[in-house]
Motif scaffolding. Structure first.
Motif, PDB file in Angstrom:
ATOM      1  N   THR A 245      15.741  68.137 -12.074  1.00  0.00           N
ATOM      2  CA  THR A 245      17.179  68.154 -12.353  1.00  0.00           C
ATOM      3  C   THR A 245      17.665  69.568 -12.630  1.00  0.00           C
ATOM      4  OG1 THR A 245      17.000  65.921 -13.280  1.00  0.00           O
ATOM      5  CG2 THR A 245      18.970  67.190 -13.827  1.00  0.00           C
ATOM      6  N   ALA A 246      16.894  70.277 -13.436  1.00  0.00           N
ATOM      7  CA  ALA A 246      17.275  71.658 -13.741  1.00  0.00           C
ATOM      8  C   ALA A 246      17.242  72.515 -12.484  1.00  0.00           C
ATOM      9  CB  ALA A 246      16.341  72.233 -14.807  1.00  0.00           C
ATOM     10  N   GLU A 247      16.234  72.258 -11.616  1.00  0.00           N
ATOM     11  CA  GLU A 247      16.145  73.030 -10.381  1.00  0.00           C
ATOM     12  C   GLU A 247      17.327  72.724  -9.464  1.00  0.00           C
ATOM     13  OE1 GLU A 247      14.545  75.821  -7.879  1.00  0.00           O
ATOM     14  OE2 GLU A 247      13.933  75.274  -9.927  1.00  0.00           O
ATOM     15  N   GLU A 248      17.688  71.416  -9.373  1.00  0.00           N
ATOM     16  CA  GLU A 248      18.849  71.064  -8.562  1.00  0.00           C
ATOM     17  C   GLU A 248      20.123  71.700  -9.113  1.00  0.00           C
ATOM     18  OE1 GLU A 248      18.922  66.866  -8.533  1.00  0.00           O
ATOM     19  OE2 GLU A 248      17.214  66.630  -7.160  1.00  0.00           O
ATOM     20  N   THR A 249      20.256  71.665 -10.437  1.00  0.00           N
ATOM     21  CA  THR A 249      21.442  72.284 -11.049  1.00  0.00           C
ATOM     22  C   THR A 249      21.482  73.775 -10.751  1.00  0.00           C
ATOM     23  OG1 THR A 249      21.363  70.625 -12.809  1.00  0.00           O
ATOM     24  CG2 THR A 249      22.671  72.612 -13.213  1.00  0.00           C
ATOM     25  N   ARG A 250      20.311  74.424 -10.912  1.00  0.00           N
ATOM     26  CA  ARG A 250      20.259  75.858 -10.621  1.00  0.00           C
ATOM     27  C   ARG A 250      20.560  76.132  -9.149  1.00  0.00           C
ATOM     28  NH1 ARG A 250      15.762  75.631 -14.101  1.00  0.00           N
ATOM     29  NH2 ARG A 250      14.340  75.528 -12.312  1.00  0.00           N
ATOM     30  N   ALA A 251      20.014  75.250  -8.245  1.00  0.00           N
ATOM     31  CA  ALA A 251      20.269  75.452  -6.813  1.00  0.00           C
ATOM     32  C   ALA A 251      21.752  75.284  -6.499  1.00  0.00           C
ATOM     33  CB  ALA A 251      19.429  74.470  -5.998  1.00  0.00           C
ATOM     34  N   ALA A 252      22.395  74.225  -7.107  1.00  0.00           N
ATOM     35  CA  ALA A 252      23.828  74.014  -6.868  1.00  0.00           C
ATOM     36  C   ALA A 252      24.640  75.193  -7.398  1.00  0.00           C
ATOM     37  CB  ALA A 252      24.275  72.711  -7.526  1.00  0.00           C
ATOM     38  N   GLU A 253      24.285  75.640  -8.598  1.00  0.00           N
ATOM     39  CA  GLU A 253      25.003  76.785  -9.156  1.00  0.00           C
ATOM     40  C   GLU A 253      24.800  78.024  -8.298  1.00  0.00           C
ATOM     41  OE1 GLU A 253      23.578  77.157 -13.097  1.00  0.00           O
ATOM     42  OE2 GLU A 253      24.718  75.435 -13.889  1.00  0.00           O
ATOM     43  N   GLN A 254      23.560  78.204  -7.833  1.00  0.00           N
ATOM     44  CA  GLN A 254      23.298  79.363  -6.983  1.00  0.00           C
ATOM     45  C   GLN A 254      24.067  79.263  -5.669  1.00  0.00           C
ATOM     46  OE1 GLN A 254      19.164  79.950  -6.244  1.00  0.00           O
ATOM     47  NE2 GLN A 254      19.450  81.856  -5.088  1.00  0.00           N
ATOM     48  N   TYR A 255      24.116  78.014  -5.092  1.00  0.00           N
ATOM     49  CA  TYR A 255      24.862  77.828  -3.842  1.00  0.00           C
ATOM     50  C   TYR A 255      26.345  78.114  -4.054  1.00  0.00           C
ATOM     51  CZ  TYR A 255      26.865  75.523   0.232  1.00  0.00           C
ATOM     52  OH  TYR A 255      27.576  75.248   1.367  1.00  0.00           O
ATOM     53  N   ASP A 256      26.909  77.568  -5.164  1.00  0.00           N
ATOM     54  CA  ASP A 256      28.317  77.840  -5.458  1.00  0.00           C
ATOM     55  C   ASP A 256      28.555  79.327  -5.648  1.00  0.00           C
ATOM     56  OD1 ASP A 256      28.761  75.136  -5.326  1.00  0.00           O
ATOM     57  OD2 ASP A 256      28.637  74.821  -7.503  1.00  0.00           O
ATOM     58  N   SER A 257      27.619  79.964  -6.344  1.00  0.00           N
ATOM     59  CA  SER A 257      27.771  81.402  -6.562  1.00  0.00           C
ATOM     60  C   SER A 257      27.714  82.160  -5.243  1.00  0.00           C
ATOM     61  CB  SER A 257      26.677  81.898  -7.510  1.00  0.00           C
ATOM     62  OG  SER A 257      26.764  83.289  -7.685  1.00  0.00           O
ATOM     63  N   GLU A 258      26.765  81.756  -4.364  1.00  0.00           N
ATOM     64  CA  GLU A 258      26.669  82.422  -3.067  1.00  0.00           C
ATOM     65  C   GLU A 258      27.920  82.184  -2.233  1.00  0.00           C
ATOM     66  OE1 GLU A 258      23.140  81.013  -1.291  1.00  0.00           O
ATOM     67  OE2 GLU A 258      21.771  82.187  -2.575  1.00  0.00           O
TER      68      GLU A 258
END
Length: 360
Positions: A245-258
């Protein structure tokens, strides 16, 4: 000489040793006097000082054999110290009172101790060795005390029985006075066998109980281990889920940031291109204006050049006309005037003067 012991109701022997006991022998001529050394003693040349030492003495005792049934082994140790009174009574052996005591009383003490051992009967088997040891110690202490020798005796007794399983084989060799001991040993063998059987049964029962308890504890341990393993697996699964879950959250945040960064970069690049385009347009406009000015300038220069050319052509034509006119005037002049007249006519004129062609 006796004191109460907190470990035993019997009286304990108090020896009364002194570590600094010394005697002084004063020999002056035919006179000799023996006295304890005073505290403030000034030694003279006629004095001899002797230590009354505390010494240890090991006295071996002959083992007592009750036929072939058992053997009683005893060891006697004596710690002794001569008294001043004993030194007075034995002035000839003052230099070695310990050796003198050993030599005189060794046999006496051995006989007394062995006599106590020989008093053993059937009742003696029921008594503990401590009581027999105490009796021998008391006899030895009293024998030395009445002779003015302070002492404390220790006696250790060990009873070694024959093999009780083969005691019937010794029955023919048993003395009649030891018949009671024989019967007592038979009784003890039976008691021993019963006790061993009972202890064996209790030991087996205890071992069985301990084995069952051990198996029960092992089963409980296995169950607890299974529960712990299951709890650990659940914890690990929960931990993995939390990490996913934390990895998915980090990936989503990273995708949004990108995405935001990409949009910002595209917007920035678009703005830069727009600015570059505007700059290019301005430059082109400036260059177009400059080209128009150059073109106008060139046109003016071309016009000026054309005018200059026309002027030059006109001047050339004028010059040609003038030259032609001059040539025509000269020709006409040659025709009208002969060469001599011409020279005469020209003389009165100032040098350097040239007649104007239009003077006619």
């Amino acid at each position: 000489m006796f004191e109460d012991s907190p470990l035993d109701t019997d009286l304990r022997w108090e020896a009364g040793f002194e570590g600094d006991r010394r005697i002084v022998v004063s020999v002056l001529g035919p006179y000799r006097r023996i006295f304890p050394r005073p505290q403030r003693f000034v030694r003279r040349f006629y004095h001899r000082v002797y230590d009354l030492k505390i010494e240890d003495w090991q006295i071996p005792l002959e083992p007592l054999k009750l036929g072939t049934l058992c053997t009683i082994e005893a060891a006697l140790s004596v710690r002794f110290q001569p008294t001043v009174k004993y030194a007075h009574a034995n002035p000839d052996h003052i230099a070695d009172l310990g050796g003198y005591i050993r030599a005189n009383y060794r046999t006496l003490l051995q006989d007394a101790a062995e006599h106590e051992l020989r008093q053993l009967d059937q009742a003696g088997l029921d008594d503990s060795n401590v009581l027999m040891e105490r009796r021998i110690e008391t006899v030895v202490n009293e024998l030395l005390a009445v002779r003015d020798i302070q002492c404390r005796a220790w006696c250790t007794i060990q009873t070694v029985f024959a093999d009780l399983d083969k005691i019937e084989e010794y029955a023919e060799n048993i003395d009649s006075k030891h018949n009671g001991i024989y019967l007592e040993l038979i009784r003890r063998r039976r008691q021993l066998n019963e006790r061993l059987a009972r202890e064996n049964y209790e030991r087996e029962t205890n071992e069985r109980r301990l084995r069952l308890e051990h198996e029960k504890r092992m089963l409980e341990l296995m169950q607890r281990e299974t529960e712990l393993r299951k709890a650990r697996r659940d914890h690990e699964a929960e931990h993995v889920r939390a990490e996913l879950t934390a990895e998915e959250t980090r990936a989503a945040e990273q995708y949004d940031s990108e995405v935001r960064l990409r949009e910002a970069r595209i917007h920035h690049e678009t703005r830069l291109k727009q600015l570059e385009l505007e700059a290019d347009l301005a430059e082109k406009s400036r260059r177009a204006g400059a080209l128009d000015d150059v073109e106008n300038q060139l046109k003016r220069e071309i016009e000026l050049l054309a005018l200059e050319r026309q002027r030059l052509l006109l001047e050339e034509e004028i010059r040609d006309v003038k030259i032609a006119k001059a040539k025509g005037w000269v020709i006409n002049a040659k025709r009208r005037f002969p060469l001599g007249e011409s020279q005469k006519t020209l003389k009165p004129q100032d040098p350097g003067m040239t007649p104007h062609p239009d003077s006619d």
